[in-house]
Design an enzyme around this catalytic site. Sequence first.
Site, PDB file in Angstrom:
ATOM      1  N   CYS A   1       0.834  -1.210   0.000  1.00  0.00           N
ATOM      2  CA  CYS A   1       0.000   0.000   0.000  1.00  0.00           C
ATOM      3  C   CYS A   1       0.869   1.260   0.000  1.00  0.00           C
ATOM      4  O   CYS A   1       1.356   1.691   1.053  1.00  0.00           O
ATOM      5  CB  CYS A   1      -0.909  -0.022   1.233  1.00  0.00           C
ATOM      6  SG  CYS A   1      -1.926   1.460   1.372  1.00  0.00           S
TER       7      CYS A   1
ATOM      8  N   CYS B   1      -0.501   4.131   2.091  1.00  0.00           N
ATOM      9  CA  CYS B   1      -0.269   4.046   3.542  1.00  0.00           C
ATOM     10  C   CYS B   1       1.191   4.301   3.881  1.00  0.00           C
ATOM     11  O   CYS B   1       1.490   4.950   4.879  1.00  0.00           O
ATOM     12  CB  CYS B   1      -0.621   2.647   4.074  1.00  0.00           C
ATOM     13  SG  CYS B   1      -2.061   1.902   3.336  1.00  0.00           S
ATOM     14  N   ASP B   2       2.118   3.783   3.081  1.00  0.00           N
ATOM     15  CA  ASP B   2       3.524   3.732   3.506  1.00  0.00           C
ATOM     16  C   ASP B   2       4.474   4.606   2.688  1.00  0.00           C
ATOM     17  O   ASP B   2       5.648   4.728   3.046  1.00  0.00           O
ATOM     18  CB  ASP B   2       4.031   2.274   3.428  1.00  0.00           C
ATOM     19  CG  ASP B   2       3.214   1.360   4.338  1.00  0.00           C
ATOM     20  OD1 ASP B   2       2.794   1.835   5.408  1.00  0.00           O
ATOM     21  OD2 ASP B   2       3.004   0.187   3.979  1.00  0.00           O
TER      22      ASP B   2
END
Length: 307
Positions: A136, A139-140
Amino acid sequence: MENQNYDMIIIGGGPGGLVAALYGARARMNVLLIEKMAPGGQLINTQHVDNYPGFPEGTTGPDLAKKLDEQAKKFGAHLKMGTVKDLNLSGNLKEVMLESGENYTAKGIVVATGASPRELKVPGEQVFTGRGVSYCATCDGAFFKDKEVVVVGGGDSALEEALFLTRFAKKVTLVHRRDQLRGVKYLQEKVFSNEQIEVKLDTVIKEIKGNALVENVLLENVKTQEQQELSCNGVFIYVGVNPNTEFLEGKVNLDDNGYILTDEEMRTNVNGVYAVGDVRQKTLRQVVTAMSDGATAAFDLEKKLTI
Ligand code: NAP
């Protein structure tokens, strides 16, 4: 006390499920949507959506998810967090059992459980998940400011997320196993013209290595078998998705890859049970087609219940 009996229960809160909830509630059915995490499904992991019709400037996945959630609730759909453990689909009234021990019944069920990222299945992948390996970028990605990352895959997700990662990483290497990318041509053009992205075709990752965190990957050219170690801080894996249908095996007809078989009205082989979005066998998996599936299923169920 909370009502346990509904006209329609939707399992999964991605765009297909949320639109089924919106259409169902607006038709004045009593609707419950059960989602195990935040509403939005794969939209939550998609930073930029540039092909959602009516938004020429594009939109973000989380923003679209939030609006869909608001719209479904505005028309009276009930949304609940929970994980479905089992289903009894045999009678006219279908039973939905949650891991929490709560049970609900409905005249119709819409399965909208979508699909989850597939693992690459190479040494080092599991060890370094959360320590440089990610599925992801939304997200990261921000953890990789001024670092070097590898993206694996040649589909729309790999291309979109490689482009997104150039906002943070100083260099993105896109590794794809064939001599041609699979993703839509528009994204391919953007990837090939981006100076921060290097594309390595005919290449696979043999191993992800490091100590506390990812430090490099072992690459192999599939035509020459030549191997090369590439230093990197992160590996983003986008090698497709698997349908979330484990809990449905033996209950509705699935194809060989686990996708649910439906007709044009989104009906499965079980009366009163529908499937919408990425979880069903179809050719085009997009936000807009998932939404269309959701509207179709809700409309068909409403017709069935009023006749
Ligand atoms: P996908 O289209 O199935 O692409 C998966 C990619 O991973 C392919 O390039 C495939 O290679 C590669 N791959 C599969 N297994 C591999 C392995 N073991 N090792 C190395 N590479 C491997 O999956 P996706 O990109 O996640 O997209 C899923 C669906 O969502 C698609 O229908 C896509 O169009 C849609 N989507 C749409 C948008 C959008 O419209 N904005 C954005 C994202 C996704 P091959 O090419 O050799 O098969």
